[in-house]
Design a protein around this motif. Sequence first.
Motif, PDB file in Angstrom:
ATOM      1  N   ARG A 116      -4.901   3.961  11.177  1.00 27.18           N
ATOM      2  CA  ARG A 116      -5.979   3.870  12.178  1.00 27.18           C
ATOM      3  C   ARG A 116      -7.060   2.873  11.761  1.00 27.18           C
ATOM      4  N   ALA A 117      -7.130   2.584  10.443  1.00 25.45           N
ATOM      5  CA  ALA A 117      -8.100   1.577   9.973  1.00 25.45           C
ATOM      6  C   ALA A 117      -7.530   0.168  10.103  1.00 25.45           C
ATOM      7  N   GLY A 118      -6.207   0.060  10.354  1.00 21.92           N
ATOM      8  CA  GLY A 118      -5.609  -1.267  10.547  1.00 21.92           C
ATOM      9  C   GLY A 118      -4.563  -1.656   9.520  1.00 21.92           C
ATOM     10  N   SER A 119      -4.308  -0.820   8.516  1.00 27.94           N
ATOM     11  CA  SER A 119      -3.200  -1.134   7.586  1.00 27.94           C
ATOM     12  C   SER A 119      -1.905  -1.017   8.365  1.00 27.94           C
ATOM     13  N   THR A 120      -1.028  -2.005   8.242  1.00 31.09           N
ATOM     14  CA  THR A 120       0.126  -2.048   9.153  1.00 31.09           C
ATOM     15  C   THR A 120       1.356  -1.303   8.637  1.00 31.09           C
ATOM     16  N   ALA A 121       1.489  -1.141   7.350  1.00 33.91           N
ATOM     17  CA  ALA A 121       2.746  -0.519   6.888  1.00 33.91           C
ATOM     18  C   ALA A 121       2.565   0.255   5.583  1.00 33.91           C
ATOM     19  N   PRO A 122       1.635   1.209   5.559  1.00 30.16           N
ATOM     20  CA  PRO A 122       1.511   1.987   4.317  1.00 30.16           C
ATOM     21  C   PRO A 122       2.785   2.798   4.082  1.00 30.16           C
ATOM     22  N   LEU A 123       3.217   2.884   2.827  1.00 27.70           N
ATOM     23  CA  LEU A 123       4.391   3.715   2.519  1.00 27.70           C
ATOM     24  C   LEU A 123       3.896   5.127   2.222  1.00 27.70           C
ATOM     25  N   HIS A 124       4.289   6.080   3.080  1.00 27.10           N
ATOM     26  CA  HIS A 124       3.865   7.472   2.886  1.00 27.10           C
ATOM     27  C   HIS A 124       4.887   8.170   1.998  1.00 27.10           C
ATOM     28  N   MET A 125       4.655   8.137   0.695  1.00 25.06           N
ATOM     29  CA  MET A 125       5.657   8.671  -0.235  1.00 25.06           C
ATOM     30  C   MET A 125       5.772  10.197  -0.126  1.00 25.06           C
ATOM     31  N   HIS A 126       4.750  10.856   0.414  1.00 25.64           N
ATOM     32  CA  HIS A 126       4.811  12.305   0.610  1.00 25.64           C
ATOM     33  C   HIS A 126       4.966  12.681   2.076  1.00 25.64           C
ATOM     34  N   GLY A 127       5.361  11.709   2.901  1.00 25.95           N
ATOM     35  CA  GLY A 127       5.618  11.996   4.304  1.00 25.95           C
ATOM     36  C   GLY A 127       4.361  11.905   5.152  1.00 25.95           C
TER      37      GLY A 127
ATOM     38  N   LEU B  83       0.858  -1.191   0.000  1.00 31.48           N
ATOM     39  CA  LEU B  83       0.000   0.000   0.000  1.00 31.48           C
ATOM     40  C   LEU B  83       0.889   1.235   0.000  1.00 31.48           C
ATOM     41  N   VAL B  84       0.764   2.032  -1.041  1.00 34.99           N
ATOM     42  CA  VAL B  84       1.512   3.294  -1.165  1.00 34.99           C
ATOM     43  C   VAL B  84       0.487   4.416  -1.091  1.00 34.99           C
ATOM     44  N   THR B  85       0.748   5.409  -0.231  1.00 38.24           N
ATOM     45  CA  THR B  85      -0.198   6.513  -0.172  1.00 38.24           C
ATOM     46  C   THR B  85       0.512   7.834  -0.393  1.00 38.24           C
ATOM     47  N   GLN B  86      -0.167   8.716  -1.117  1.00 35.93           N
ATOM     48  CA  GLN B  86       0.318  10.092  -1.274  1.00 35.93           C
ATOM     49  C   GLN B  86      -0.146  10.942  -0.084  1.00 35.93           C
ATOM     50  N   ASN B  87      -1.028  10.365   0.713  1.00 37.79           N
ATOM     51  CA  ASN B  87      -1.642  11.124   1.806  1.00 37.79           C
ATOM     52  C   ASN B  87      -0.703  11.223   3.002  1.00 37.79           C
ATOM     53  N   ILE B  88      -0.805  12.330   3.686  1.00 33.52           N
ATOM     54  CA  ILE B  88       0.020  12.548   4.891  1.00 33.52           C
ATOM     55  C   ILE B  88      -0.812  12.337   6.159  1.00 33.52           C
TER      56      ILE B  88
ATOM     57  N   PRO C  88      10.308  12.167  -3.322  1.00 33.12           N
ATOM     58  CA  PRO C  88       9.399  11.390  -2.473  1.00 33.12           C
ATOM     59  C   PRO C  88      10.137  10.259  -1.763  1.00 33.12           C
ATOM     60  N   HIS C  89       9.569   9.777  -0.677  1.00 29.19           N
ATOM     61  CA  HIS C  89      10.157   8.680   0.089  1.00 29.19           C
ATOM     62  C   HIS C  89       9.881   7.331  -0.596  1.00 29.19           C
ATOM     63  N   HIS C  90      10.720   6.330  -0.291  1.00 33.64           N
ATOM     64  CA  HIS C  90      10.479   4.916  -0.608  1.00 33.64           C
ATOM     65  C   HIS C  90      10.441   4.612  -2.109  1.00 33.64           C
ATOM     66  N   MET C  91      11.024   5.453  -2.941  1.00 32.76           N
ATOM     67  CA  MET C  91      10.865   5.256  -4.386  1.00 32.76           C
ATOM     68  C   MET C  91      11.495   3.956  -4.872  1.00 32.76           C
ATOM     69  N   ASP C  92      12.637   3.566  -4.354  1.00 32.22           N
ATOM     70  CA  ASP C  92      13.261   2.313  -4.816  1.00 32.22           C
ATOM     71  C   ASP C  92      12.328   1.130  -4.569  1.00 32.22           C
TER      72      ASP C  92
ATOM     73  N   MET D  75      13.133  22.767  12.977  1.00 34.76           N
ATOM     74  CA  MET D  75      12.052  21.771  12.888  1.00 34.76           C
ATOM     75  C   MET D  75      11.082  22.100  11.749  1.00 34.76           C
ATOM     76  N   ARG D  76      10.736  21.104  10.943  1.00 35.48           N
ATOM     77  CA  ARG D  76       9.739  21.270   9.879  1.00 35.48           C
ATOM     78  C   ARG D  76       8.863  20.044   9.827  1.00 35.48           C
ATOM     79  N   PRO D  77       7.661  20.160   9.247  1.00 33.70           N
ATOM     80  CA  PRO D  77       6.817  18.966   9.113  1.00 33.70           C
ATOM     81  C   PRO D  77       7.548  17.924   8.258  1.00 33.70           C
ATOM     82  N   ASP D  78       7.423  16.653   8.594  1.00 35.07           N
ATOM     83  CA  ASP D  78       8.074  15.601   7.786  1.00 35.07           C
ATOM     84  C   ASP D  78       7.201  15.296   6.579  1.00 35.07           C
ATOM     85  N   VAL D  79       7.022  16.321   5.750  1.00 36.21           N
ATOM     86  CA  VAL D  79       6.161  16.246   4.569  1.00 36.21           C
ATOM     87  C   VAL D  79       7.027  16.552   3.347  1.00 36.21           C
ATOM     88  N   VAL D  80       6.858  15.784   2.271  1.00 35.76           N
ATOM     89  CA  VAL D  80       7.648  16.002   1.049  1.00 35.76           C
ATOM     90  C   VAL D  80       7.025  17.146   0.256  1.00 35.76           C
ATOM     91  N   TRP D  81       7.778  18.179  -0.003  1.00 29.84           N
ATOM     92  CA  TRP D  81       7.279  19.328  -0.748  1.00 29.84           C
ATOM     93  C   TRP D  81       7.587  19.206  -2.234  1.00 29.84           C
TER      94      TRP D  81
END
Length: 244
Positions: free
Chosen positions: A109-120, A98-103, A166-170, A155-161
């Motif tokens: 919270r719905a129970g997905s255990t390891a979504p990849l947050h590509m935008h932080g 599961l890859v999400t663009q959502n931050i 993006p994170h986890h691309m490989d 300090m900044r939000p851990d969000v990809v601008w």
Amino acid sequence: MPALDSVRLNPTDSIVILTGAGISQESGLDTFRCAGGIWSKVDLEDVATPQGFARDPDLVHRFYNDRRRGLLDPAIQPNAAHAALAALERGWRGNLLLVTQNIDDLHERAGSTAPLHMHGELLKAVCLRCGTVSDCRDDLSVHDLCLSCGRKGGMRPDVVWFGEMPHHMDRIQAALEDCDLFLSIGTSGHVYPAAGFVAEARAGGAHTVELNLEPSEGVSRFDAAIHGPATALVPAFVAELLAL
Ligand code: APR
């Protein structure tokens, strides 16, 4: 479900799922490009670029502090689409990424255990001085000290601008090459590299399906598309997959 009618899928096949803001819309979180969306209210150059942060960090912190408080409002809860993807993770015998663009944290919270947050993640912060990522459920400001290095002002939000990698691309690219089904849910297909995932999956031989409220900018790149609200489409699609 028409998107699967003519497709030979096996219960041990590999699936990659990409979600966008549309999957969280029925939970009460704004999308970006729908009518009245986030980018119709604020200029993304001001709040979602490194240049904007350098120009006016207080404005950027206010923008993300408002969104963080909104996400932590008890009225904001995962919806049936998030829950269906968590059920798919529990019931699917093949590989599932599961890859999400959502931050937001609604998948978790719905129970997905390891979504990849590509935008932080909105509920994490990163220190520009030492790179330490920490949980963040309170307002951030330029006056905050990093709890790791003790320095102030980084300090900044851990969000990809925009303009950042993006994170986890490989890991994502490897999964796209190898998957048998690519499912895109609630995204406009406007922002790359996520908008290019469908082509990469097809090149690897995957069957590609779009579930979205309306045809996305990339709809022609998919083998099949079903349009409607995610809370109706995703549970029905997951039920088809788990019945294979
Ligand atoms: N069910 C299904 N789809 C929906 C729903 C819904 N209830 N409501 C809206 N949508 C669809 C819209 O039709 C639209 O195609 O979700 C999509 C949301 O598109 P965007 O607002 O562009 O959001 P997204 O595709 O996630 O944006 C990608 O752009 O600004 C950046 O970093 C930001 O991650 C974001 C990226």
